[in-house]
Write an enzyme that holds these catalytic residues in place. Sequence first.
Site, PDB file in Angstrom:
ATOM      1  N   GLU A 185      55.148   0.401  37.674  1.00 53.71           N
ATOM      2  CA  GLU A 185      56.487  -0.256  38.561  1.00 53.71           C
ATOM      3  C   GLU A 185      56.575   0.807  39.547  1.00 53.71           C
ATOM      4  O   GLU A 185      56.835   2.100  39.400  1.00 53.71           O
ATOM      5  CB  GLU A 185      57.522  -0.189  37.473  1.00 53.71           C
ATOM      6  CG  GLU A 185      57.767  -1.188  36.313  1.00 53.71           C
ATOM      7  CD  GLU A 185      57.801  -2.595  37.015  1.00 53.71           C
ATOM      8  OE1 GLU A 185      58.299  -2.823  38.098  1.00 53.71           O
ATOM      9  OE2 GLU A 185      57.409  -3.349  36.218  1.00 53.71           O
TER      10      GLU A 185
ATOM     11  N   CYS B 144      64.651   2.357  42.839  1.00 50.13           N
ATOM     12  CA  CYS B 144      63.411   1.695  43.604  1.00 50.13           C
ATOM     13  C   CYS B 144      63.834   0.127  44.050  1.00 50.13           C
ATOM     14  O   CYS B 144      63.143  -0.108  45.025  1.00 50.13           O
ATOM     15  CB  CYS B 144      62.541   1.176  42.238  1.00 50.13           C
ATOM     16  SG  CYS B 144      63.239   0.346  41.135  1.00 50.13           S
TER      17      CYS B 144
HETATM   18  P1  NAD Z   1      56.338  10.465  40.768  1.00 53.23           P
HETATM   19  O1  NAD Z   1      55.187   9.305  41.111  1.00 53.23           O
HETATM   20  O2  NAD Z   1      56.185  11.660  41.361  1.00 53.23           O
HETATM   21  O3  NAD Z   1      56.342  10.730  39.078  1.00 53.23           O
HETATM   22  C1  NAD Z   1      56.307   9.905  38.214  1.00 53.23           C
HETATM   23  C2  NAD Z   1      56.084  10.326  36.937  1.00 53.23           C
HETATM   24  O4  NAD Z   1      54.663  10.553  36.789  1.00 53.23           O
HETATM   25  C3  NAD Z   1      56.617  11.685  36.243  1.00 53.23           C
HETATM   26  O5  NAD Z   1      56.882  11.636  35.046  1.00 53.23           O
HETATM   27  C4  NAD Z   1      55.483  12.619  36.853  1.00 53.23           C
HETATM   28  O6  NAD Z   1      55.602  13.843  36.229  1.00 53.23           O
HETATM   29  C5  NAD Z   1      54.402  11.767  36.537  1.00 53.23           C
HETATM   30  N1  NAD Z   1      53.104  12.317  36.895  1.00 53.23           N
HETATM   31  C6  NAD Z   1      52.870  12.908  38.111  1.00 53.23           C
HETATM   32  N2  NAD Z   1      51.575  12.745  38.416  1.00 53.23           N
HETATM   33  C7  NAD Z   1      50.868  12.532  37.411  1.00 53.23           C
HETATM   34  C8  NAD Z   1      49.507  12.207  37.264  1.00 53.23           C
HETATM   35  N3  NAD Z   1      48.582  12.498  37.803  1.00 53.23           N
HETATM   36  N4  NAD Z   1      49.324  11.544  36.062  1.00 53.23           N
HETATM   37  C9  NAD Z   1      50.067  10.994  35.195  1.00 53.23           C
HETATM   38  N5  NAD Z   1      51.252  11.110  35.525  1.00 53.23           N
HETATM   39  C10 NAD Z   1      51.798  11.961  36.478  1.00 53.23           C
HETATM   40  O7  NAD Z   1      57.732   9.513  40.897  1.00 53.23           O
HETATM   41  P2  NAD Z   1      59.097  10.223  41.083  1.00 53.23           P
HETATM   42  O8  NAD Z   1      59.344  10.982  42.237  1.00 53.23           O
HETATM   43  O9  NAD Z   1      59.601  10.803  39.792  1.00 53.23           O
HETATM   44  O10 NAD Z   1      59.981   8.725  41.171  1.00 53.23           O
HETATM   45  C11 NAD Z   1      60.383   8.219  42.304  1.00 53.23           C
HETATM   46  C12 NAD Z   1      59.531   6.950  42.717  1.00 53.23           C
HETATM   47  O11 NAD Z   1      59.687   6.186  41.382  1.00 53.23           O
HETATM   48  C13 NAD Z   1      59.803   6.318  43.838  1.00 53.23           C
HETATM   49  O12 NAD Z   1      58.820   5.908  44.693  1.00 53.23           O
HETATM   50  C14 NAD Z   1      60.487   4.948  43.303  1.00 53.23           C
HETATM   51  O13 NAD Z   1      60.635   3.631  43.950  1.00 53.23           O
HETATM   52  C15 NAD Z   1      59.775   4.838  42.068  1.00 53.23           C
HETATM   53  N6  NAD Z   1      60.588   3.797  40.860  1.00 53.23           N
HETATM   54  C16 NAD Z   1      60.008   2.654  40.966  1.00 53.23           C
HETATM   55  C17 NAD Z   1      60.712   1.671  40.026  1.00 53.23           C
HETATM   56  C18 NAD Z   1      60.357   0.380  39.685  1.00 53.23           C
HETATM   57  O14 NAD Z   1      60.904  -0.190  38.847  1.00 53.23           O
HETATM   58  N7  NAD Z   1      59.442  -0.305  40.488  1.00 53.23           N
HETATM   59  C19 NAD Z   1      61.858   2.307  39.367  1.00 53.23           C
HETATM   60  C20 NAD Z   1      62.332   3.636  39.577  1.00 53.23           C
HETATM   61  C21 NAD Z   1      61.646   4.425  40.498  1.00 53.23           C
END
Ligand code: NAD
Length: 493
Positions: free
Chosen positions: A225, A259
């Site tokens: 997501e 999001c």
């Molecule tokens: P992010 O991608 O920076 O991090 C998300 C998670 O992934 C964190 O727990 C992080 O520690 C982990 N992570 C980072 N690098 C990783 C790797 N290489 N391998 C595995 N895990 C890793 O996202 P964020 O900044 O925390 O959240 C904001 C983003 O989330 C925005 O782009 C938003 O649109 C999206 N979002 C999407 C939805 C949806 O339902 N589509 C809902 C909420 C947020």
Amino acid sequence: MNRSPAPAETEPAPEVAAVRAAVAAARAAQPEWGALPFAVRAEQLYRFRDQLMDHEEEVLDTLTAETGKVRTEALVELIYVADLIGYYGRNGARFLAERRPYPHLPLLWLKQLKVAYRPRGVVGVIGPWNYPLMLTIGDAVPALLAGNAVVIKPSPVTPRTAGLGARLWAAAGGPAALLQAVAGGAAAGGELIDQADYIMFTGSTRTGRQVMARAAQTLTPVSLELGGKDPMIVLADADVARAAAGAAYGGLFNAGQTCISIERVYVEQPVHDRFVAAVLREVAALRPAFRAPDPWAAELGAMTFPPQVELVERHVADAVARGARVLTGGRRSPEQPMFYEPTVLVNVNHEMLVMREETFGPVLPIMAVRDEEEAIRLANDSPYGLAASVWSRDRRRAERVARRLRAGSCCINDVLINFVACELPLGGWQQSGIGVRHGPEGIRKYCREQSLLVDRAGLGRELHWYPYTPGKAGLLRRVARLLLGRGWRRWAK
Ligand code: NAD
């Protein structure tokens, strides 16, 4: 010849070791849980819900402290999770019931066909920082009900809420190993991908690609997501006052860090000025948390993550440099640097970052369009495809427009609320993700499908088994021509 000893495996980092230990404990606990009848698992989830609701104050304090969101919006997270437990508690058994399809081939009429849903084992949930309860514990709910153990790796920006959720699960009598939260960032997330049987990831598109690449090494299935750049289309026959109120709410809820936030607005020329004026009135009336007389009356929260505020500043500065006009906001609050003032931009175009990349902040860029066609073309001019909204008094027209948008979800004359319509699948198209949450698929994805074929006739041997003979082949060819050939098609279209 001297052979140097094989290099000893270096000690894993503590956060990686913690993920391994958590998954091992989860794996040991899961079979007993997975073997329980659905109703027994649902009872445990209801006890968990009682704990969550009984600890409302603690949950909201934790959420608001680690995100900066206002209390009412923290409450929305709690209500969502509690309601989701009820939704899947009531419907999950039906969604996971064994299916018995009727065989379409006469050859199979003496066979029984069954499709069973079996838990995957250990589900890893990797969550973002914008909804630390909804997008960690919330995603764990259907996974647990389906019979899995869950290990959550929340964002290191907001690590506490999921941990509190896991503690309340244990306080509700749930085996602690079945729902755990581990700390860490990319390394812990990567390890969870290596160890788990399924990954439910919510986060940015950039990280989503890395998650998928890592999961490819073990062929671990993933649900992603990801980010969005959700368009709002306001047609000339819209209820302008409602659309403006919807734009303020849908663009500024959770300081725009949602999001499915409205990220860009296209308004048909004849109502553009009226719409902009109405949005400005709506925005001017909003109370930031640091000025609200009562925490329950606060409407605008702080942003959560300092780098996110900087990103919003970059987007607004880029827009202004390319000719956008800031009608309100456009800067951090002088009183509170983590508050970015709600911002309305006009004179925007698709050269600007604010119209192309995810801003994820309290910014509403509004663009006038000639007509419906131009609105659709611009709305679809994006690599994302999470959600959208169309506003018109003519619902049929709005639906027609919605069906031409490349977006996983589309609201007509509404916004955001589709997230709590658990009956509707919610997932992104294009670079907004793979897979969905909610609906029957939102629980089935946490299962492996197992097909069973049971012979009911018990003949000595089947006609199609060995030996092959010209006689059998002739019969097969005649039947095939009869059922699949040209003549039959006239009758059995
Ligand atoms: P992010 O991608 O920076 O991090 C998300 C998670 O992934 C964190 O727990 C992080 O520690 C982990 N992570 C980072 N690098 C990783 C790797 N290489 N391998 C595995 N895990 C890793 O996202 P964020 O900044 O925390 O959240 C904001 C983003 O989330 C925005 O782009 C938003 O649109 C999206 N979002 C999407 C939805 C949806 O339902 N589509 C809902 C909420 C947020």
